[in-house]
Design an enzyme around this catalytic site. Structure first.
Site, PDB file in Angstrom:
ATOM      1  N   GLN A 126       0.832  -1.206   0.000  1.00 39.04           N
ATOM      2  CA  GLN A 126       0.000   0.000   0.000  1.00 39.04           C
ATOM      3  C   GLN A 126       0.868   1.259   0.000  1.00 39.04           C
ATOM      4  OE1 GLN A 126      -2.079   0.677   3.695  1.00 39.04           O
ATOM      5  NE2 GLN A 126      -3.667   1.932   2.754  1.00 39.04           N
ATOM      6  N   GLY A 127       0.802   2.019  -1.075  1.00 39.41           N
ATOM      7  CA  GLY A 127       1.595   3.245  -1.179  1.00 39.41           C
ATOM      8  C   GLY A 127       0.739   4.480  -0.964  1.00 39.41           C
ATOM      9  N   TYR A 128       0.318   4.692   0.279  1.00 46.92           N
ATOM     10  CA  TYR A 128      -0.447   5.899   0.621  1.00 46.92           C
ATOM     11  C   TYR A 128       0.462   6.942   1.280  1.00 46.92           C
ATOM     12  CZ  TYR A 128      -5.348   4.300  -0.104  1.00 46.92           C
ATOM     13  OH  TYR A 128      -6.541   3.912  -0.627  1.00 46.92           O
ATOM     14  N   SER A 129       1.030   6.555   2.468  1.00 43.43           N
ATOM     15  CA  SER A 129       1.729   7.538   3.304  1.00 43.43           C
ATOM     16  C   SER A 129       3.032   8.026   2.674  1.00 43.43           C
ATOM     17  CB  SER A 129       2.070   6.922   4.662  1.00 43.43           C
ATOM     18  OG  SER A 129       0.913   6.408   5.254  1.00 43.43           O
ATOM     19  N   GLU A 244     -10.015  -1.142   5.179  1.00 41.14           N
ATOM     20  CA  GLU A 244      -8.830  -1.316   6.024  1.00 41.14           C
ATOM     21  C   GLU A 244      -9.255  -1.460   7.480  1.00 41.14           C
ATOM     22  OE1 GLU A 244      -5.828   1.679   5.386  1.00 41.14           O
ATOM     23  OE2 GLU A 244      -4.644   1.039   7.106  1.00 41.14           O
ATOM     24  N   SER A 382      -4.427   7.207  13.054  1.00 42.85           N
ATOM     25  CA  SER A 382      -3.944   7.208  14.443  1.00 42.85           C
ATOM     26  C   SER A 382      -5.115   7.395  15.415  1.00 42.85           C
ATOM     27  CB  SER A 382      -2.917   8.328  14.648  1.00 42.85           C
ATOM     28  OG  SER A 382      -3.581   9.567  14.742  1.00 42.85           O
ATOM     29  N   ASN A 383      -4.877   6.992  16.677  1.00 40.08           N
ATOM     30  CA  ASN A 383      -5.962   7.080  17.669  1.00 40.08           C
ATOM     31  C   ASN A 383      -6.407   8.524  17.904  1.00 40.08           C
ATOM     32  OD1 ASN A 383      -5.683   4.356  17.749  1.00 40.08           O
ATOM     33  ND2 ASN A 383      -5.570   4.201  19.976  1.00 40.08           N
ATOM     34  N   GLU A 384      -5.458   9.462  17.813  1.00 41.73           N
ATOM     35  CA  GLU A 384      -5.842  10.867  18.002  1.00 41.73           C
ATOM     36  C   GLU A 384      -6.810  11.291  16.892  1.00 41.73           C
ATOM     37  OE1 GLU A 384      -2.701   9.798  18.081  1.00 41.73           O
ATOM     38  OE2 GLU A 384      -2.201  10.069  20.184  1.00 41.73           O
TER      39      GLU A 384
HETATM   40  C1  LIG Z   1       4.188  -0.077  11.410  1.00 37.45           C
HETATM   41  C2  LIG Z   1       3.492   0.842  10.425  1.00 37.45           C
HETATM   42  C3  LIG Z   1       3.045   0.335   9.216  1.00 37.45           C
HETATM   43  C4  LIG Z   1       2.459   1.160   8.273  1.00 37.45           C
HETATM   44  N1  LIG Z   1       2.096   0.637   7.047  1.00 37.45           N
HETATM   45  C5  LIG Z   1       1.689   1.484   6.064  1.00 37.45           C
HETATM   46  C6  LIG Z   1       1.488   1.007   4.725  1.00 37.45           C
HETATM   47  O1  LIG Z   1       1.657  -0.190   4.438  1.00 37.45           O
HETATM   48  N2  LIG Z   1       1.133   1.889   3.768  1.00 37.45           N
HETATM   49  C7  LIG Z   1       0.920   3.199   4.047  1.00 37.45           C
HETATM   50  O2  LIG Z   1       0.576   3.947   3.128  1.00 37.45           O
HETATM   51  N3  LIG Z   1       1.083   3.699   5.300  1.00 37.45           N
HETATM   52  C8  LIG Z   1       1.478   2.859   6.312  1.00 37.45           C
HETATM   53  N4  LIG Z   1       1.690   3.354   7.586  1.00 37.45           N
HETATM   54  C9  LIG Z   1       1.576   4.783   7.811  1.00 37.45           C
HETATM   55  C10 LIG Z   1       0.463   5.185   8.734  1.00 37.45           C
HETATM   56  O3  LIG Z   1      -0.770   5.187   8.048  1.00 37.45           O
HETATM   57  C11 LIG Z   1       0.823   6.592   9.280  1.00 37.45           C
HETATM   58  O4  LIG Z   1       1.950   6.398  10.127  1.00 37.45           O
HETATM   59  C12 LIG Z   1      -0.301   7.223  10.042  1.00 37.45           C
HETATM   60  O5  LIG Z   1      -1.335   7.608   9.175  1.00 37.45           O
HETATM   61  C13 LIG Z   1       0.182   8.458  10.839  1.00 37.45           C
HETATM   62  O6  LIG Z   1       0.867   9.335   9.997  1.00 37.45           O
HETATM   63  P1  LIG Z   1       2.332   9.894  10.363  1.00 37.45           P
HETATM   64  O7  LIG Z   1       3.186   8.719  10.764  1.00 37.45           O
HETATM   65  O8  LIG Z   1       2.792  10.737   9.233  1.00 37.45           O
HETATM   66  O9  LIG Z   1       2.152  10.757  11.664  1.00 37.45           O
HETATM   67  P2  LIG Z   1       1.587  12.260  11.714  1.00 37.45           P
HETATM   68  O10 LIG Z   1       0.377  12.349  10.857  1.00 37.45           O
HETATM   69  O11 LIG Z   1       2.699  13.197  11.473  1.00 37.45           O
HETATM   70  O12 LIG Z   1       1.140  12.353  13.229  1.00 37.45           O
HETATM   71  C14 LIG Z   1       2.095  12.510  14.309  1.00 37.45           C
HETATM   72  C15 LIG Z   1       1.300  12.575  15.605  1.00 37.45           C
HETATM   73  O13 LIG Z   1       0.449  13.731  15.588  1.00 37.45           O
HETATM   74  C16 LIG Z   1      -0.908  13.342  15.786  1.00 37.45           C
HETATM   75  N5  LIG Z   1      -1.793  14.154  14.948  1.00 37.45           N
HETATM   76  C17 LIG Z   1      -1.640  14.432  13.620  1.00 37.45           C
HETATM   77  N6  LIG Z   1      -2.651  15.194  13.160  1.00 37.45           N
HETATM   78  C18 LIG Z   1      -3.462  15.417  14.227  1.00 37.45           C
HETATM   79  C19 LIG Z   1      -4.686  16.117  14.396  1.00 37.45           C
HETATM   80  N7  LIG Z   1      -5.279  16.747  13.378  1.00 37.45           N
HETATM   81  N8  LIG Z   1      -5.254  16.121  15.626  1.00 37.45           N
HETATM   82  C20 LIG Z   1      -4.670  15.452  16.676  1.00 37.45           C
HETATM   83  N9  LIG Z   1      -3.506  14.777  16.579  1.00 37.45           N
HETATM   84  C21 LIG Z   1      -2.916  14.754  15.373  1.00 37.45           C
HETATM   85  C22 LIG Z   1      -0.980  11.885  15.358  1.00 37.45           C
HETATM   86  O14 LIG Z   1      -2.024  11.203  15.980  1.00 37.45           O
HETATM   87  C23 LIG Z   1       0.380  11.362  15.808  1.00 37.45           C
HETATM   88  O15 LIG Z   1       0.357  11.041  17.164  1.00 37.45           O
HETATM   89  C24 LIG Z   1       2.254   2.525   8.572  1.00 37.45           C
HETATM   90  C25 LIG Z   1       2.665   3.032   9.806  1.00 37.45           C
HETATM   91  C26 LIG Z   1       3.285   2.214  10.730  1.00 37.45           C
HETATM   92  C27 LIG Z   1       3.755   2.799  12.025  1.00 37.45           C
END
Ligand SMILES: Cc1cc2nc3c(=O)[nH]c(=O)nc-3n(C[C@H](O)[C@H](O)[C@H](O)COP(=O)(O)OP(=O)(O)OC[C@H]3O[C@@H](n4cnc5c(N)ncnc54)[C@H](O)[C@@H]3O)c2cc1C
Length: 399
Positions: A126-129, A244, A382-384
């Site tokens: 999955q190439g989203y993030s 998902e 994320s939970n937040e």
């Molecule tokens: C082990 C693992 C596997 C993964 N696998 C995939 C994958 O296969 N493909 C893919 O595309 N992605 C994948 N992901 C990515 C995952 O979807 C993202 O890590 C997730 O969406 C959070 O984005 P971020 O890491 O950029 O954190 P950020 O978005 O930068 O967030 C950092 C912190 O800030 C908080 N935060 C951000 N915005 C807000 C807000 N508006 N209000 C309150 N709090 C906020 C978040 O909750 C978090 O605690 C994976 C992540 C992990 C850790």
């Protein structure tokens, strides 16, 4: 709403139990139970066993070769698989991409890709993030520029789970940088063997190679690999995310985890008595168990409504938050129960060897699972972010 299982559902459970008793290889179940990595071969083997049984795609319509099970059947299947320590089915092709192709893909795409997902010929990731586009996914920057019969893709994806095994990646790419964020995104299917793609490993806290960075430099992607319409990718991406978040509560994982903690706490001594008799530890365990029972009932209520045709709404966010909090608490209880035996980070101990395990059964995996499962409250939204969604829906507008 009826929370009791019908006669047919109980018969279905018995059928699943029998299948698992006969077909789940004992060494595979043992590997999952002790927390050992399966690797690609192990995942492929379980994929093939389920496919031979016709049970690989519980949520696919029958016309595409799926089981078309209802929500209750899927729940029973997942519960029994967890109980038997069956491997998790890798979701990217089966549960994420396939529903998108079935709803928005062309006939050619459906005919080509869906059978290959079932046969295991293709492993999808999955190439989203991207760096800077996780929670705020719509700000993604990977660019696809159309040139005649192909797109040229440049950019970087990150956290790509098991991308090192994948031969295909589905990607969100920006095709119109002028449009409002969500409106300029497209959904592309990209062959990982295309020149210009580089997969770089990211090592997680538990020392495993589970996620990757995927870099794209002038990668040529044929236009027929576009799903649906150009610049409509956000609609498909959101549709995929609803898939998902199925089985998000992870009740089966928590039950298995709690059983393991209990076994450990019975054998570990604290001040001359089994740890399970320690009032503080017992109270924490009881709280986790009560939370799990309450969540399991909520989960059944939602499943019962889904089986009656009502799509889950904000409840799936509640299950995500509660389910992952409970799993992380169980990981913490296991760490506490293993005590000093959870301190060394000996990944070799998971491989099994000619030495008996040191400490209570299962303790070799405790530290790795504790660290690895920090991810549960991050991925899948994320939970937040889930709390923001709940606040918005339940408390109104301003969250
Ligand atoms: C082990 C693992 C596997 C993964 N696998 C995939 C994958 O296969 N493909 C893919 O595309 N992605 C994948 N992901 C990515 C995952 O979807 C993202 O890590 C997730 O969406 C959070 O984005 P971020 O890491 O950029 O954190 P950020 O978005 O930068 O967030 C950092 C912190 O800030 C908080 N935060 C951000 N915005 C807000 C807000 N508006 N209000 C309150 N709090 C906020 C978040 O909750 C978090 O605690 C994976 C992540 C992990 C850790």
């Amino acid at each position: 709403m009826d929370l009791n299982y019908s006669v047919e559902e109980q018969a279905f459970r018995a059928e699943v139990q029998q299948f698992l008793a006969e077909k789940l290889p004992a060494e595979m179940s043992e590997a999952i139970r002790v927390g050992r990595e399966l690797g690609k071969d192990g995942h492929d083997q379980w994929h093939a066993i389920l496919n031979a049984q016709g049970w690989l795609a519980p949520n696919w319509p029958k016309e595409f070769g799926g089981c078309e099970w209802n929500a209750v059947q899927r729940h029973i299947f997942e519960e029994e698989c967890c109980r038997a320590h069956a491997p998790r089915i890798v979701p990217f092709g089966l549960s994420m991409l396939a529903p998108v192709l079935q709803k928005f893909g062309s006939k050619e795409q459906q005919d080509h890709y869906l059978p290959r997902i079932l046969s295991g010929q293709d492993w999808w990731c999955q190439g989203y993030s991207e760096p800077g586009a996780g929670s705020d996914l719509a700000s993604l920057k990977t660019r696809a520029v159309r040139e005649a019969d192909h797109y040229v893709v440049n950019g970087q994806k990150t956290w790509t789970t098991l991308g090192q095994y994948a031969n295909w990646i589905f990607c969100l790419v920006r095709t119109d940088p002028e449009a409002k964020q969500q409106s300029g995104i497209s959904f592309l299917l990209i062959d990982m063997a295309t020149p210009g793609i580089e997969v770089r490993p990211i090592t997680l806290l538990d020392g495993t190679h589970e996620v990757n960075e995927v870099w794209f430099t002038d990668v040529k992607v044929p236009v027929e690999n576009l799903v649906g319409e150009e610049n409509m990718g956000w609609t498909y991406a959101k549709y995929l995310l609803t898939h998902e978040r199925t089985n998000i509560a992870g009740v089966g994982f928590s039950r298995a985890g709690l059983d393991a903690v209990k076994r450990m706490a019975r054998s570990q001594m604290h001040r001359g008595r089994p740890l399970i008799d320690n009032p503080h530890f017992a109270a924490r365990m009881a709280r986790a168990e009560i939370d799990l029972m309450a969540m399991s009932t909520t989960n059944l209520r939602i499943i019962s409504r889904a089986a009656a045709g009502q799509a889950p709404g904000v409840e799936s966010s509640m299950l995500k938050v509660k389910g992952t909090e409970i799993r992380q608490e169980i990981n913490d209880l296991a760490r506490r129960a293993a005590g000093a035996y959870a301190m060394p980070f000996a990944s070799e101990a998971l491989e099994g060897g000619n030495e008996p395990e040191i400490g209570p059964e299962g303790s070799a995996a405790v530290a790795a699972q504790y660290f690895n499962n920090r991810k549960l409250s991050i991925f899948g939204g994320s939970n937040e972010i889930q709390k923001n969604i709940i606040a918005k829906v339940k408390l109104g507008g301003g969250a």
